[in-house]
Design an enzyme around this catalytic site. Structure first.
Site, mmCIF file in Angstrom:
data_model
loop_
_atom_site.group_PDB
_atom_site.id
_atom_site.type_symbol
_atom_site.label_atom_id
_atom_site.label_comp_id
_atom_site.label_asym_id
_atom_site.label_seq_id
_atom_site.Cartn_x
_atom_site.Cartn_y
_atom_site.Cartn_z
ATOM 1 N N ASP A 1 0.824 -1.205 0.000
ATOM 2 C CA ASP A 1 0.000 0.000 0.000
ATOM 3 C C ASP A 1 0.868 1.268 0.000
ATOM 4 O OD1 ASP A 1 -2.411 1.303 -0.073
ATOM 5 O OD2 ASP A 1 -2.800 1.164 2.074
ATOM 6 N N GLY A 2 0.282 2.354 -0.479
ATOM 7 C CA GLY A 2 0.937 3.654 -0.395
ATOM 8 C C GLY A 2 1.589 4.157 -1.677
ATOM 9 N N HIS B 1 2.793 3.482 -8.804
ATOM 10 C CA HIS B 1 2.556 2.062 -9.127
ATOM 11 C C HIS B 1 3.753 1.468 -9.868
ATOM 12 C CE1 HIS B 1 -1.378 2.444 -7.557
ATOM 13 N NE2 HIS B 1 -1.876 3.143 -8.552
ATOM 14 N N THR C 1 -10.403 -6.962 -5.517
ATOM 15 C CA THR C 1 -11.720 -6.958 -6.165
ATOM 16 C C THR C 1 -12.401 -5.601 -5.958
ATOM 17 O OG1 THR C 1 -12.562 -8.067 -4.163
ATOM 18 C CG2 THR C 1 -12.188 -9.456 -6.067
ATOM 19 N N LEU D 1 11.582 -19.664 -4.878
ATOM 20 C CA LEU D 1 10.438 -18.937 -4.314
ATOM 21 C C LEU D 1 9.209 -18.971 -5.226
ATOM 22 C CD1 LEU D 1 9.633 -16.552 -2.120
ATOM 23 C CD2 LEU D 1 9.987 -15.094 -4.107
ATOM 24 N N ARG E 1 1.860 -5.006 6.031
ATOM 25 C CA ARG E 1 1.162 -3.965 5.279
ATOM 26 C C ARG E 1 1.979 -2.684 5.377
ATOM 27 N NH1 ARG E 1 -5.036 -2.702 4.114
ATOM 28 N NH2 ARG E 1 -4.732 -0.845 2.852
HETATM 29 C C1 IPE Z 1 -1.362 0.303 -3.414
HETATM 30 O O1 IPE Z 1 -1.178 1.667 -3.417
HETATM 31 C C2 IPE Z 1 -1.485 -0.281 -4.801
HETATM 32 C C3 IPE Z 1 -2.838 -0.664 -5.179
HETATM 33 C C4 IPE Z 1 -3.889 -0.652 -4.417
HETATM 34 C C5 IPE Z 1 -3.009 -1.091 -6.537
HETATM 35 P P1 IPE Z 1 -2.407 2.663 -3.457
HETATM 36 O O2 IPE Z 1 -2.728 2.966 -4.867
HETATM 37 O O3 IPE Z 1 -3.530 2.145 -2.636
HETATM 38 O O4 IPE Z 1 -1.767 3.935 -2.771
HETATM 39 P P2 IPE Z 1 -2.451 4.890 -1.717
HETATM 40 O O5 IPE Z 1 -2.951 4.011 -0.608
HETATM 41 O O6 IPE Z 1 -3.558 5.601 -2.437
HETATM 42 O O7 IPE Z 1 -1.355 5.784 -1.290
HETATM 43 C C1 IPE Z 2 -5.359 -2.806 -0.697
HETATM 44 O O1 IPE Z 2 -5.030 -1.480 -0.788
HETATM 45 C C2 IPE Z 2 -5.280 -3.443 -2.050
HETATM 46 C C3 IPE Z 2 -3.945 -3.558 -2.617
HETATM 47 C C4 IPE Z 2 -2.818 -3.243 -2.028
HETATM 48 C C5 IPE Z 2 -3.906 -4.094 -3.955
HETATM 49 P P1 IPE Z 2 -6.149 -0.355 -0.951
HETATM 50 O O2 IPE Z 2 -5.442 0.943 -0.917
HETATM 51 O O3 IPE Z 2 -6.991 -0.639 -2.125
HETATM 52 O O4 IPE Z 2 -7.019 -0.582 0.366
HETATM 53 P P2 IPE Z 2 -7.945 0.417 1.183
HETATM 54 O O5 IPE Z 2 -8.843 1.083 0.194
HETATM 55 O O6 IPE Z 2 -7.056 1.394 1.882
HETATM 56 O O7 IPE Z 2 -8.657 -0.472 2.154
HETATM 57 MG MG MG Z 3 -4.079 2.335 -0.705
#
Ligand code: IPE
Ligand code: IPE
Ligand code: MG
Length: 234
Positions: free
Chosen positions: A14-15, A31, A60, A125, A181
């Site tokens: 995430d992030g 990304h 999803t 792996l 996470r």
């Molecule tokens: C995680 O990063 C990647 C995906 C969910 C595809 P985010 O796109 O959720 O990044 P933030 O959470 O908005 O910073």
């Molecule tokens: C979870 O991240 C999904 C992925 C990392 C692919 P999101 O950014 O989509 O999750 P929420 O919206 O913060 O729960």
């Molecule tokens: Mg996110």
């Protein structure tokens, strides 16, 4: 202290978006950088003897994002495998996926299937990409497949956990030992609900594009120091 190596690490990557925003870049740049992090962490996990690394790449629920971002995320597997396939092969890494890829454009599906096939004989792996994956969806599909087997008299109604686990997309993979996470959010967001039943959770404020081998080692050190009791006594 000598590190205990988790058999299966799962990561909610995430992030990416926040990482990019902070630098005045489009979310897609985050990304892209995040995809490079997958390569680094997979190679490091392979060297450490981790059996499986599952990474949450597209949930999803992520279809709710703007079309432009969804399109970009759909194209990322092609970018990733074009760039890193040879290296993954050289490192004996096996590619797999979790999720229903049928919803992705056909060339994305083909790229993923071809990566799985090209690495199927490897013995290192397992790099498992969760794409169009949701934990509840996975359990629902497993229940459907099991019900069908009961109807066809191929499965017993009094099924046990272990046998039901074989209906999951992770069938022959070990349960998750360490779930990481990144980027500060403290939730599962529908990731590997069945497999995370007894994993150790580790949350870090570091954004996924900045996650590196130092962070991975810190996470494994913390995992090593945890006392896993599985409901028993020590
Ligand atoms: C995680 O990063 C990647 C995906 C969910 C595809 P985010 O796109 O959720 O990044 P933030 O959470 O908005 O910073
Ligand atoms: C979870 O991240 C999904 C992925 C990392 C692919 P999101 O950014 O989509 O999750 P929420 O919206 O913060 O729960
Ligand atoms: Mg996110």
């Amino acid at each position: 202290m000598e590190q205990k190596i988790p058999a299966h690490i799962a990561i909610i990557m995430d992030g990416n978006g926040r990482w990019a925003k902070k630098r005045g870049l489009p979310r897609t740049a985050g990304h892209k950088k995040g995809a490079e992090t997958i390569r680094k962490i997979a190679i490091a996990c392979n060297q450490k003897g981790v059996q499986a690394l599952s990474v949450y790449a597209f949930s999803t629920e992520n279809w709710k994002r703007p079309e432009e971002e969804v399109d970009y995320l759909c194209k990322l597997p092609r970018f990733f495998f074009n760039r890193y396939m040879e290296e993954l092969k050289q490192n004996n890494i096996r590619v797999r996926f979790l999720g229903e890829i049928e919803r992705f454009p056909i060339d994305t599906q083909n790229v993923i299937l071809s990566a799985v096939e090209q690495t199927s004989e490897n013995t290192g792996l397992i790099l498992c990409l969760a794409v169009n994956y949701g934990g509840r969806r996975e359990i629902t599909l497993a229940a459907r497949a099991y019900a069908q087997d009961v109807l066809n008299q191929k499965a017993d109604l009094a099924i046990e956990e272990e046998a039901f686990g074989k209906y999951m997309m992770t069938a022959d993979m070990p349960d998750v030992d360490l779930m990481i996470r990144t980027s500060g959010e403290l939730r599962l967001s529908n990731f590997m609900l069945w497999q995370n039943a007894y994993s150790e959770f580790l949350f870090t404020d570091v954004a996924w594009p900045d996650f590196d081998v130092v962070q991975l080692n810190k996470a494994i050190d913390e995992y090593t120091a945890r006392d896993r009791r599985f409901g028993g006594l020590k």
